[in-house]
Design a protein around this motif. Structure first.
Motif, PDB file in Angstrom:
ATOM      1  N   GLY A  66       0.796  -1.220   0.000  1.00  0.00           N
ATOM      2  CA  GLY A  66       0.000   0.000   0.000  1.00  0.00           C
ATOM      3  C   GLY A  66       0.826   1.266   0.000  1.00  0.00           C
ATOM      4  N   ARG A  67       2.126   1.147   0.249  1.00  0.00           N
ATOM      5  CA  ARG A  67       3.008   2.335   0.266  1.00  0.00           C
ATOM      6  C   ARG A  67       4.040   2.294  -0.853  1.00  0.00           C
ATOM      7  NH1 ARG A  67       6.379   3.081   4.384  1.00  0.00           N
ATOM      8  NH2 ARG A  67       6.572   0.874   4.911  1.00  0.00           N
ATOM      9  N   PHE A  68       4.504   1.096  -1.207  1.00  0.00           N
ATOM     10  CA  PHE A  68       5.534   0.946  -2.231  1.00  0.00           C
ATOM     11  C   PHE A  68       4.911   0.389  -3.510  1.00  0.00           C
ATOM     12  CE2 PHE A  68       9.552   0.310   0.619  1.00  0.00           C
ATOM     13  CZ  PHE A  68       9.217   1.450   1.329  1.00  0.00           C
ATOM     14  N   THR A  69       5.454   0.792  -4.641  1.00  0.00           N
ATOM     15  CA  THR A  69       5.014   0.290  -5.931  1.00  0.00           C
ATOM     16  C   THR A  69       6.227  -0.039  -6.792  1.00  0.00           C
ATOM     17  OG1 THR A  69       3.019   1.678  -5.850  1.00  0.00           O
ATOM     18  CG2 THR A  69       3.636   0.753  -7.986  1.00  0.00           C
ATOM     19  N   VAL A  70       6.268  -1.265  -7.297  1.00  0.00           N
ATOM     20  CA  VAL A  70       7.357  -1.671  -8.180  1.00  0.00           C
ATOM     21  C   VAL A  70       6.845  -1.652  -9.621  1.00  0.00           C
ATOM     22  CG1 VAL A  70       6.835  -4.138  -7.907  1.00  0.00           C
ATOM     23  CG2 VAL A  70       9.140  -3.411  -8.611  1.00  0.00           C
ATOM     24  N   SER A  71       7.695  -1.211 -10.536  1.00  0.00           N
ATOM     25  CA  SER A  71       7.325  -1.160 -11.947  1.00  0.00           C
ATOM     26  C   SER A  71       8.569  -1.372 -12.799  1.00  0.00           C
ATOM     27  CB  SER A  71       6.668   0.176 -12.281  1.00  0.00           C
ATOM     28  OG  SER A  71       7.563   1.245 -12.063  1.00  0.00           O
ATOM     29  N   ARG A  72       8.339  -1.648 -14.067  1.00  0.00           N
ATOM     30  CA  ARG A  72       9.485  -1.845 -14.948  1.00  0.00           C
ATOM     31  C   ARG A  72       9.252  -1.110 -16.258  1.00  0.00           C
ATOM     32  NH1 ARG A  72      10.114  -7.908 -14.806  1.00  0.00           N
ATOM     33  NH2 ARG A  72      11.965  -7.513 -16.027  1.00  0.00           N
ATOM     34  N   ASP A  73      10.339  -0.609 -16.826  1.00  0.00           N
ATOM     35  CA  ASP A  73      10.323   0.040 -18.134  1.00  0.00           C
ATOM     36  C   ASP A  73      11.301  -0.751 -18.999  1.00  0.00           C
ATOM     37  OD1 ASP A  73      10.661   1.617 -20.400  1.00  0.00           O
ATOM     38  OD2 ASP A  73      10.494   3.487 -19.292  1.00  0.00           O
ATOM     39  N   ASN A  74      10.759  -1.675 -19.771  1.00  0.00           N
ATOM     40  CA  ASN A  74      11.630  -2.553 -20.552  1.00  0.00           C
ATOM     41  C   ASN A  74      12.411  -1.774 -21.609  1.00  0.00           C
ATOM     42  OD1 ASN A  74      10.852  -4.801 -19.099  1.00  0.00           O
ATOM     43  ND2 ASN A  74       9.218  -5.345 -20.517  1.00  0.00           N
ATOM     44  N   ALA A  75      11.852  -0.704 -22.117  1.00  0.00           N
ATOM     45  CA  ALA A  75      12.560   0.093 -23.123  1.00  0.00           C
ATOM     46  C   ALA A  75      13.829   0.714 -22.544  1.00  0.00           C
ATOM     47  CB  ALA A  75      11.638   1.180 -23.665  1.00  0.00           C
ATOM     48  N   LYS A  76      13.783   1.037 -21.250  1.00  0.00           N
ATOM     49  CA  LYS A  76      14.952   1.622 -20.584  1.00  0.00           C
ATOM     50  C   LYS A  76      15.751   0.564 -19.828  1.00  0.00           C
ATOM     51  CE  LYS A  76      12.971   6.234 -20.055  1.00  0.00           C
ATOM     52  NZ  LYS A  76      12.617   7.332 -19.103  1.00  0.00           N
ATOM     53  N   ASN A  77      15.267  -0.683 -19.859  1.00  0.00           N
ATOM     54  CA  ASN A  77      15.958  -1.771 -19.155  1.00  0.00           C
ATOM     55  C   ASN A  77      16.151  -1.425 -17.679  1.00  0.00           C
ATOM     56  OD1 ASN A  77      16.836  -4.395 -19.660  1.00  0.00           O
ATOM     57  ND2 ASN A  77      18.983  -3.786 -19.825  1.00  0.00           N
ATOM     58  N   THR A  78      15.086  -0.903 -17.094  1.00  0.00           N
ATOM     59  CA  THR A  78      15.156  -0.381 -15.734  1.00  0.00           C
ATOM     60  C   THR A  78      13.902  -0.779 -14.950  1.00  0.00           C
ATOM     61  OG1 THR A  78      16.481   1.521 -16.453  1.00  0.00           O
ATOM     62  CG2 THR A  78      15.346   1.726 -14.342  1.00  0.00           C
ATOM     63  N   VAL A  79      14.100  -1.066 -13.677  1.00  0.00           N
ATOM     64  CA  VAL A  79      13.007  -1.329 -12.752  1.00  0.00           C
ATOM     65  C   VAL A  79      13.033  -0.257 -11.675  1.00  0.00           C
ATOM     66  CG1 VAL A  79      12.148  -2.934 -10.996  1.00  0.00           C
ATOM     67  CG2 VAL A  79      12.931  -3.803 -13.207  1.00  0.00           C
ATOM     68  N   TYR A  80      11.846   0.160 -11.252  1.00  0.00           N
ATOM     69  CA  TYR A  80      11.725   1.231 -10.264  1.00  0.00           C
ATOM     70  C   TYR A  80      11.005   0.730  -9.017  1.00  0.00           C
ATOM     71  CZ  TYR A  80      12.551   3.970 -14.485  1.00  0.00           C
ATOM     72  OH  TYR A  80      13.074   4.466 -15.649  1.00  0.00           O
ATOM     73  N   LEU A  81      11.333   1.350  -7.902  1.00  0.00           N
ATOM     74  CA  LEU A  81      10.590   1.132  -6.666  1.00  0.00           C
ATOM     75  C   LEU A  81      10.191   2.506  -6.148  1.00  0.00           C
ATOM     76  CD1 LEU A  81       9.611  -1.009  -4.606  1.00  0.00           C
ATOM     77  CD2 LEU A  81      11.673  -0.494  -3.284  1.00  0.00           C
ATOM     78  N   GLN A  82       8.900   2.809  -6.271  1.00  0.00           N
ATOM     79  CA  GLN A  82       8.370   4.064  -5.755  1.00  0.00           C
ATOM     80  C   GLN A  82       7.970   3.854  -4.311  1.00  0.00           C
ATOM     81  OE1 GLN A  82       7.960   7.206  -7.278  1.00  0.00           O
ATOM     82  NE2 GLN A  82       7.373   7.841  -5.212  1.00  0.00           N
ATOM     83  N   MET A  83       8.518   4.676  -3.431  1.00  0.00           N
ATOM     84  CA  MET A  83       8.278   4.517  -1.999  1.00  0.00           C
ATOM     85  C   MET A  83       7.593   5.770  -1.472  1.00  0.00           C
ATOM     86  SD  MET A  83      11.905   2.729  -0.926  1.00  0.00           S
ATOM     87  CE  MET A  83      12.897   4.118  -1.458  1.00  0.00           C
ATOM     88  N   ASN A  84       6.382   5.607  -0.979  1.00  0.00           N
ATOM     89  CA  ASN A  84       5.607   6.711  -0.427  1.00  0.00           C
ATOM     90  C   ASN A  84       5.363   6.488   1.059  1.00  0.00           C
ATOM     91  OD1 ASN A  84       5.388   7.783  -3.064  1.00  0.00           O
ATOM     92  ND2 ASN A  84       3.498   6.644  -3.440  1.00  0.00           N
ATOM     93  N   SER A  85       4.957   7.550   1.736  1.00  0.00           N
ATOM     94  CA  SER A  85       4.650   7.469   3.171  1.00  0.00           C
ATOM     95  C   SER A  85       5.765   6.761   3.927  1.00  0.00           C
ATOM     96  CB  SER A  85       3.315   6.739   3.386  1.00  0.00           C
ATOM     97  OG  SER A  85       2.266   7.381   2.699  1.00  0.00           O
ATOM     98  N   LEU A  86       6.966   7.186   3.672  1.00  0.00           N
ATOM     99  CA  LEU A  86       8.129   6.513   4.256  1.00  0.00           C
ATOM    100  C   LEU A  86       8.177   6.672   5.758  1.00  0.00           C
ATOM    101  CD1 LEU A  86      10.675   7.338   1.449  1.00  0.00           C
ATOM    102  CD2 LEU A  86      10.199   5.043   2.318  1.00  0.00           C
ATOM    103  N   LYS A  87       8.674   5.622   6.403  1.00  0.00           N
ATOM    104  CA  LYS A  87       8.789   5.574   7.858  1.00  0.00           C
ATOM    105  C   LYS A  87      10.257   5.379   8.237  1.00  0.00           C
ATOM    106  CE  LYS A  87       4.352   3.123   8.039  1.00  0.00           C
ATOM    107  NZ  LYS A  87       3.660   1.890   8.505  1.00  0.00           N
ATOM    108  N   PRO A  88      10.638   5.765   9.437  1.00  0.00           N
ATOM    109  CA  PRO A  88      12.029   5.535   9.865  1.00  0.00           C
ATOM    110  C   PRO A  88      12.447   4.070   9.737  1.00  0.00           C
ATOM    111  CG  PRO A  88      10.948   7.036  11.366  1.00  0.00           C
ATOM    112  CD  PRO A  88       9.887   6.556  10.426  1.00  0.00           C
ATOM    113  N   GLU A  89      11.533   3.156   9.935  1.00  0.00           N
ATOM    114  CA  GLU A  89      11.870   1.741   9.832  1.00  0.00           C
ATOM    115  C   GLU A  89      12.106   1.274   8.399  1.00  0.00           C
ATOM    116  OE1 GLU A  89       9.236   3.089  11.454  1.00  0.00           O
ATOM    117  OE2 GLU A  89       7.454   1.809  11.275  1.00  0.00           O
TER     118      GLU A  89
END
Length: 124
Positions: A66-89
């Motif tokens: 519910g806070r992190f989202t993983v995605s991939r862009d095959n054209a850029k040969n790259t995977v992303y991890l979007q991290m929202n509502s980050l916590k100290p942990e």
């Protein structure tokens, strides 16, 4: 030479957002499941998320669902991890890793290739 390179880490305040990237060289990410792991000081490396190679299915640890989202862009040969509502942990070194067989995504020994990691620090 097969290589994964993470980038995008940094210092962010609690509640903030950050996007980390995993770029591949020497091979095509399309054919690999890509996992994200993190390791905090004094703790074991833990699986955070994974995106499959076949149908793009995504998987998350309960702690980030519910806070992190993983995605991939095959054209850029790259995977992303979007991290929202980050916590100290969420603080730790974040690693991306690639595996071909799609075995249990949260088991680090199932992965064949690893990046060097990028530091994410969540602190006020």
């Amino acid at each position: 030479q097969l290589q994964l390179v993470e980038s995008g880490g940094g210092l962010v305040q609690p509640g903030g957002s950050l996007r980390v990237s995993c770029a591949a060289s020497g091979f095509t990410l399309d054919y690999y499941a890509i996992g994200w792991f993190r390791q905090a000081p004094g703790k074991e490396r833990e699986g955070v998320s994974c995106i499959s190679s076949s149908d793009g299915s995504t998987y998350y640890a309960d702690s980030v669902k519910g806070r992190f989202t993983v995605s991939r862009d095959n054209a850029k040969n790259t995977v992303y991890l979007q991290m929202n509502s980050l916590k100290p942990e969420d603080t730790g070194v974040y690693y991306c890793a690639a595996q071909t067989y799609g075995s249990s995504w949260y088991v680090s020994s199932n992965y064949d290739y690893w990046g060097q990691g990028t530091q994410v620090t969540v602190s006020s």
